[in-house]
Design a protein around this motif. Sequence first.
Motif, PDB file in Angstrom:
ATOM      1  N   CYS A   1      71.576  29.658  18.332  1.00 49.66           N
ATOM      2  CA  CYS A   1      69.983  29.283  17.315  1.00 49.66           C
ATOM      3  C   CYS A   1      69.240  30.493  16.649  1.00 49.66           C
ATOM      4  CB  CYS A   1      69.862  28.158  17.480  1.00 49.66           C
ATOM      5  SG  CYS A   1      70.760  26.116  17.645  1.00 49.66           S
ATOM      6  N   LEU A   2      68.384  30.742  17.743  1.00 49.38           N
ATOM      7  CA  LEU A   2      67.129  31.531  17.932  1.00 49.38           C
ATOM      8  C   LEU A   2      67.975  32.858  17.624  1.00 49.38           C
ATOM      9  CD1 LEU A   2      64.986  30.202  20.443  1.00 49.38           C
ATOM     10  CD2 LEU A   2      64.667  30.180  18.504  1.00 49.38           C
ATOM     11  N   PHE A   3      69.033  33.581  18.097  1.00 50.80           N
ATOM     12  CA  PHE A   3      69.029  34.810  17.553  1.00 50.80           C
ATOM     13  C   PHE A   3      69.735  34.649  16.275  1.00 50.80           C
ATOM     14  CE2 PHE A   3      70.900  35.437  22.466  1.00 50.80           C
ATOM     15  CZ  PHE A   3      69.592  36.142  22.817  1.00 50.80           C
ATOM     16  N   GLY A   4      70.466  33.165  16.098  1.00 48.88           N
ATOM     17  CA  GLY A   4      71.003  33.073  14.591  1.00 48.88           C
ATOM     18  C   GLY A   4      69.870  33.284  13.822  1.00 48.88           C
ATOM     19  N   ALA A   5      68.269  33.046  13.708  1.00 50.17           N
ATOM     20  CA  ALA A   5      67.112  32.819  13.113  1.00 50.17           C
ATOM     21  C   ALA A   5      66.506  34.357  13.434  1.00 50.17           C
ATOM     22  CB  ALA A   5      66.427  31.941  13.673  1.00 50.17           C
ATOM     23  N   SER A   6      66.714  34.636  13.802  1.00 43.31           N
ATOM     24  CA  SER A   6      66.310  36.319  14.508  1.00 43.31           C
ATOM     25  C   SER A   6      66.708  36.796  13.474  1.00 43.31           C
ATOM     26  CB  SER A   6      66.384  36.940  15.493  1.00 43.31           C
ATOM     27  OG  SER A   6      66.425  38.123  15.585  1.00 43.31           O
ATOM     28  N   VAL A   7      68.829  36.833  13.109  1.00 44.33           N
ATOM     29  CA  VAL A   7      69.134  37.327  12.422  1.00 44.33           C
ATOM     30  C   VAL A   7      68.952  36.950  10.690  1.00 44.33           C
ATOM     31  CG1 VAL A   7      71.601  38.259  11.391  1.00 44.33           C
ATOM     32  CG2 VAL A   7      71.274  38.303  13.952  1.00 44.33           C
ATOM     33  N   TRP A   8      68.764  36.186  10.579  1.00 42.30           N
ATOM     34  CA  TRP A   8      67.858  35.676   9.064  1.00 42.30           C
ATOM     35  C   TRP A   8      66.860  36.195   8.667  1.00 42.30           C
ATOM     36  CZ3 TRP A   8      72.631  32.840   7.480  1.00 42.30           C
ATOM     37  CH2 TRP A   8      71.943  32.259   5.682  1.00 42.30           C
ATOM     38  N   ALA A   9      66.242  36.338   9.805  1.00 40.35           N
ATOM     39  CA  ALA A   9      64.779  36.558   9.333  1.00 40.35           C
ATOM     40  C   ALA A   9      65.592  37.906   8.492  1.00 40.35           C
ATOM     41  CB  ALA A   9      63.700  37.133  10.945  1.00 40.35           C
TER      42      ALA A   9
END
Length: 156
Positions: free
Chosen positions: A63-71
């Motif tokens: 989830c944190l990696f996904g949020a990183s990409v979303w940023a």
Amino acid sequence: MFAHSLSVLLSAVLGMTGLVHLAWALGSTFPYANEQALARAVVGRRGITRMPSMAGSAFVALCLFGASVWALLLGRVISAPVSDWLVAPGGLALSAVFLFRGVIGVLPTFERALPEQPFLRLNRRFYSPLCILIGLAFFGLTLMMPNWSWRLGLFG
């Protein structure tokens, strides 16, 4: 330019946090000497002696990696074949998730439920404030998207 820099910084923070969670999923106790000390510092449940499951830590890392990409998507650092009409609500949702975690983390009910030290101290000083800053950054990046802020009626 500011959105680009903010998204890179936010992505780096989320990516590093994701790497730490992934290391925990793989059995690392970094930065503590043993699993019990780590669990007391990052989970905080009364009487905890073990970390949550490997799958739970791996899911948080993902989830944190996904949020990183979303940023990076919000800051236009990377592009994907996804409409802004999907990227912007995703940014607002991530903002809400992190703001919720940050605010609820300082409420007395939350602190009574997770009283272990050093978690309680770390949550007050680092975890909750960091979540609030991350939530505000996602909100800001969403508003800085081209042609998005006027749809919210904030700038005219």
